[in-house]
Design a protein around this motif. Structure first.
Motif, mmCIF file in Angstrom:
data_model
loop_
_atom_site.group_PDB
_atom_site.id
_atom_site.type_symbol
_atom_site.label_atom_id
_atom_site.label_comp_id
_atom_site.label_asym_id
_atom_site.label_seq_id
_atom_site.Cartn_x
_atom_site.Cartn_y
_atom_site.Cartn_z
ATOM 1 N N UNK A 185 0.827 -1.208 0.000
ATOM 2 C CA UNK A 185 0.000 0.000 0.000
ATOM 3 C C UNK A 185 0.863 1.260 0.000
ATOM 4 N N UNK A 186 1.948 1.225 0.827
ATOM 5 C CA UNK A 186 2.663 2.490 1.002
ATOM 6 C C UNK A 186 3.800 2.683 -0.004
ATOM 7 N N UNK A 187 4.227 1.641 -0.688
ATOM 8 C CA UNK A 187 5.449 1.745 -1.465
ATOM 9 C C UNK A 187 5.342 1.957 -2.989
ATOM 10 N N UNK A 188 4.209 1.702 -3.637
ATOM 11 C CA UNK A 188 4.281 1.561 -5.085
ATOM 12 C C UNK A 188 4.837 2.796 -5.801
ATOM 13 N N UNK A 189 4.507 3.990 -5.306
ATOM 14 C CA UNK A 189 5.026 5.154 -6.039
ATOM 15 C C UNK A 189 6.202 5.796 -5.308
ATOM 16 N N UNK A 190 6.809 5.026 -4.409
ATOM 17 C CA UNK A 190 7.988 5.544 -3.713
ATOM 18 C C UNK A 190 9.207 5.374 -4.613
ATOM 19 N N UNK A 191 9.911 6.453 -4.867
ATOM 20 C CA UNK A 191 11.147 6.350 -5.639
ATOM 21 C C UNK A 191 12.286 5.971 -4.722
ATOM 22 N N UNK A 192 13.194 5.142 -5.231
ATOM 23 C CA UNK A 192 14.393 4.816 -4.472
ATOM 24 C C UNK A 192 15.587 5.435 -5.187
ATOM 25 N N UNK A 193 16.447 6.079 -4.458
ATOM 26 C CA UNK A 193 17.619 6.673 -5.111
ATOM 27 C C UNK A 193 18.817 5.731 -4.989
ATOM 28 N N UNK A 194 19.632 5.739 -6.021
ATOM 29 C CA UNK A 194 20.801 4.865 -6.094
ATOM 30 C C UNK A 194 22.018 5.730 -6.426
ATOM 31 N N UNK A 195 23.074 5.563 -5.644
ATOM 32 C CA UNK A 195 24.246 6.415 -5.850
ATOM 33 C C UNK A 195 25.519 5.579 -5.919
ATOM 34 N N UNK A 196 26.335 5.863 -6.919
ATOM 35 C CA UNK A 196 27.649 5.218 -7.042
ATOM 36 C C UNK A 196 28.703 6.309 -7.194
ATOM 37 N N UNK A 197 29.774 6.224 -6.403
ATOM 38 C CA UNK A 197 30.780 7.289 -6.439
ATOM 39 C C UNK A 197 32.033 6.877 -7.201
ATOM 40 N N UNK A 198 32.612 7.838 -7.871
ATOM 41 C CA UNK A 198 33.947 7.674 -8.451
ATOM 42 C C UNK A 198 34.819 8.740 -7.804
ATOM 43 N N UNK A 199 35.933 8.313 -7.240
ATOM 44 C CA UNK A 199 36.792 9.271 -6.547
ATOM 45 C C UNK A 199 38.160 9.301 -7.212
ATOM 46 N N UNK A 200 38.613 10.511 -7.524
ATOM 47 C CA UNK A 200 39.978 10.689 -8.016
ATOM 48 C C UNK A 200 40.803 11.270 -6.880
ATOM 49 N N UNK A 201 41.786 10.511 -6.437
ATOM 50 C CA UNK A 201 42.626 10.990 -5.346
ATOM 51 C C UNK A 201 44.033 11.207 -5.869
ATOM 52 N N UNK A 202 44.548 12.407 -5.674
ATOM 53 C CA UNK A 202 45.918 12.693 -6.108
ATOM 54 C C UNK A 202 46.888 11.988 -5.177
ATOM 55 N N UNK A 203 47.754 11.175 -5.753
ATOM 56 C CA UNK A 203 48.709 10.442 -4.921
ATOM 57 C C UNK A 203 49.774 11.416 -4.434
ATOM 58 N N UNK A 204 50.012 11.367 -3.122
ATOM 59 C CA UNK A 204 50.890 12.358 -2.504
ATOM 60 C C UNK A 204 52.369 12.020 -2.723
ATOM 61 N N UNK A 205 52.898 12.543 -3.806
ATOM 62 C CA UNK A 205 54.315 12.317 -4.100
ATOM 63 C C UNK A 205 54.961 13.638 -4.474
ATOM 64 N N UNK A 206 56.294 13.643 -4.474
ATOM 65 C CA UNK A 206 57.012 14.871 -4.807
ATOM 66 C C UNK A 206 57.091 15.059 -6.314
ATOM 67 N N UNK A 207 57.021 13.942 -7.068
ATOM 68 C CA UNK A 207 57.127 14.083 -8.521
ATOM 69 C C UNK A 207 55.993 13.351 -9.223
ATOM 70 N N UNK A 208 55.887 13.572 -10.518
ATOM 71 C CA UNK A 208 54.739 13.083 -11.284
ATOM 72 C C UNK A 208 54.767 11.567 -11.528
ATOM 73 N N UNK A 209 53.685 11.067 -12.135
ATOM 74 C CA UNK A 209 53.541 9.620 -12.319
ATOM 75 C C UNK A 209 54.592 9.033 -13.266
#
Ligand code: ADP
Ligand code: MG
Length: 531
Positions: free
Chosen positions: A31-55
């Motif tokens: 009764x309570x759910x049929x028009x309830x939307x569910x949200x879905x989230x997927x993350x992509x994270x870019x983390x800079x690697x902490x080094x003194x020089x480039x890759x």
């Protein structure tokens, strides 16, 4: 036999009743759910690697350096230059992957991902598409926002893969000169891309995942996580669908510049999508940007047509060998077993310790560990010298309830607060010895923010901010309050126990909150009984 039947009858009755139970549950769900939307989230994270020089080159990594001063011939894609893999980047990548319970790929590969853009002089980015450095990790993290989520709960997100890749340069647009310029300082900076499965449901969960990643990366020393400098970038993929139906079309929100903004951007985008779908519209697969000022997402580019990146193996880099178990041989870049052995304590272990060894509540443990400065004060006050004299719970309570409240009121970040751990410890000791109460502790902290020449106990003495514990003086307050509030006293004597708090409140007022309340209440009760 008879007994057996009885048993079965009972069982049947039990099954029937539990079915009924489920039936009603299911019915309310339908009764309570049929028009309830569910949200879905997927993350992509870019983390800079902490080094003194480039890759892949020896040029320096320095945020804020003058434009195009950290660029080698390789970074500028000069023909004839070759990439040389920075070992430190592999080490930190493996360290991060192990902290996230990943499987390390013993042999990973580099690939070229082609696209045409001014800030990418080679026309391709070197990344890991076919065989990333690591796969199949998990991140388990607490979701708790005081005042928003009532109780902390745990959530897990599966990490699909962790790969090494280069950052691109930066285009600068000058609207006055009507010119675009390119700064290659960022070109070739090492990144780890972490791709999470769409396992999250709310903006708060997304923000909590990012928060936990920041804590972990900071402890590992693999990324400085300065989101404002672009050292940690979060892309949130968001879709909505109805329960028991396939996932909806997603949009991807970029440019999210803070942990709070992750929650806001996701919540906004979920509402936007639901609004469109409820009006019969459809969601387009597109990239959107978070506008932190207007607090909304705006369309950036269409992703309906799948781009062809023409992935191909990078011919100038050999396969990357990581030793996973066994002994290191010539071709191996790093030894994962050694890196695993050297992992520091992770935030989850710290929280568990705080709860199990120091008997803090899970809420307290989360708040302390979430803030590196707050936690280091806790450690200095509760875990070092004199620690036996101080109860960890009092210390945590004091830091969270007194210190943070005073700092919030003054809009001061804890990192900027000049009160030392030693001085904070002094306030805790005064609390523990009943020299002051929490109210006076706040007054002292407020003064200590400005007054750096005096210690908290000196401040307390010279301001007279000491708790009144002298029984004679407390008796005087009680007598006065009883005399001045005859009606309240009468009600109390007629059985309205709560009136005691009203009288206690009067004593607090009368004494400028200085009186030892526990003693005052005891005395008050006694005096009211004796008449
Ligand atoms: P792309 O190739 O466009 O990057 P991927 O399939 O690799 O697409 O997914 C990228 C990200 O999108 C992942 O973090 C994943 O969790 C997330 N994602 C995929 N499908 C959905 C969806 N329907 N809703 C929300 N997020 C999703
Ligand atoms: Mg992607």
């Amino acid at each position: 036999m008879a007994r057996n039947i009885l048993l079965r009858k009972n069982q049947l009755a039990f099954i029937a009743s539990s079915h009924k139970h489920y039936a009603t549950k299911a019915a309310t769900k339908v009764i309570s759910r049929p028009d309830r939307w569910k949200s879905v989230i997927g993350l992509e994270i870019h983390a800079q690697i902490q080094t003194a020089s480039k890759l892949f080159s020896g040029s320096e990594v320095a945020f804020g350096a003058p434009i195009n001063t950290c660029v080698s011939l390789f970074d500028a894609s000069t023909p004839g230059t070759l990439p040389v893999l920075n070992r430190k980047c592999v080490e930190l990548g493996v360290r991060t992957a192990l902290a996230l319970d990943c499987e390390i790929n013993p042999v990973s590969m580099f690939d070229r991902k082609h696209y045409f853009y001014a800030d990418l002089p080679a026309g391709y980015q070197i990344t890991q598409q076919r065989a990333p450095l690591a796969r199949s990790g998990t991140l388990r993290f607490p979701v708790f926002v005081p005042g928003v989520t009532r109780k902390p709960y745990y959530k897990s997100a599966r990490l699909l893969q962790l790969q090494l890749e280069q950052d691109s340069g930066k285009s600068l647009h000058d609207p006055v000169e009507r010119k675009s310029l390119v700064d290659l300082n960022r070109a070739g900076i090492p990144l780890m891309e972490l791709v999470f499965e769409p396992d999250l449901e709310t903006g708060e969960e997304a923000a909590a995942l990012v928060k936990e990643m920041i804590l972990i990366l900071t402890r590992l020393g693999s990324c400085n996580c300065r989101m404002e400098e672009g050292a940690l970038r979060v892309d949130a993929n968001i879709s909505v669908h109805r329960e028991n139906t396939p996932l909806g079309t997603r949009t991807e929100v970029k440019n999210i510049g803070s942990v709070r903004a992750v929650a806001q951007a996701v919540e906004y985008e979920v509402e936007r999508q639901i609004g469109i779908l409820n009006e019969g519209g459809r969601i387009f697969n597109e990239t959107r940007a978070w506008d932190a000022v207007k607090r909304r997402t705006i369309a950036m580019r269409d992703k309906e047509v799948v781009q062809d990146y023409r992935f191909m193996p990078e011919p100038n880099l050999p396969p990357l060998h990581v030793r996973v178990g066994g002994t290191l041989s010539d071709g191996d870049t790093v030894d994962a077993t050694q890196i695993l052995a050297d992992l520091p304590e992770l935030p989850e272990a710290t929280r568990n310790k705080l709860v199990e060894e120091h008997l803090l509540t899970p809420e307290m443990a989360i708040i302390l560990v979430n803030d590196i400065t707050l936690h280091s004060h806790f450690r200095a006050i509760a875990e070092t010298s004199n620690k036996d004299a101080r109860s960890p719970k009092t210390v945590a309570n004091f830091l969270i309830n007194e210190l943070l409240t005073v700092l919030n009121k003054n809009k001061i970040e804890i990192e900027e607060c000049k009160i030392t751990s030693a001085h904070l410890a002094e306030v805790v000791d005064m609390l523990e010895s009943n020299t002051i109460n929490p109210y006076l502790a706040r007054l002292i902290l407020q003064e200590a923010l400005e007054n750096v020449t005096e210690s908290p106990s000196e401040i307390a003495k010279h301001k007279g901010w000491l708790m009144i514990t002298d029984v004679g003086r407390i008796e005087e307050y009680c007598r006065k309050v009883i005399k001045d509030n005859p009606k309240v006293v009468e009600k109390y004597r007629n059985g309205k126990d709560k009136m005691l708090y009203a009288l206690a409140g009067e004593i607090a007022k009368l004494s400028d909150q200085k009186v030892d309340m526990a003693k005052a209440v005891d005395l008050l009760k006694l005096m009211l009984k004796n008449k």
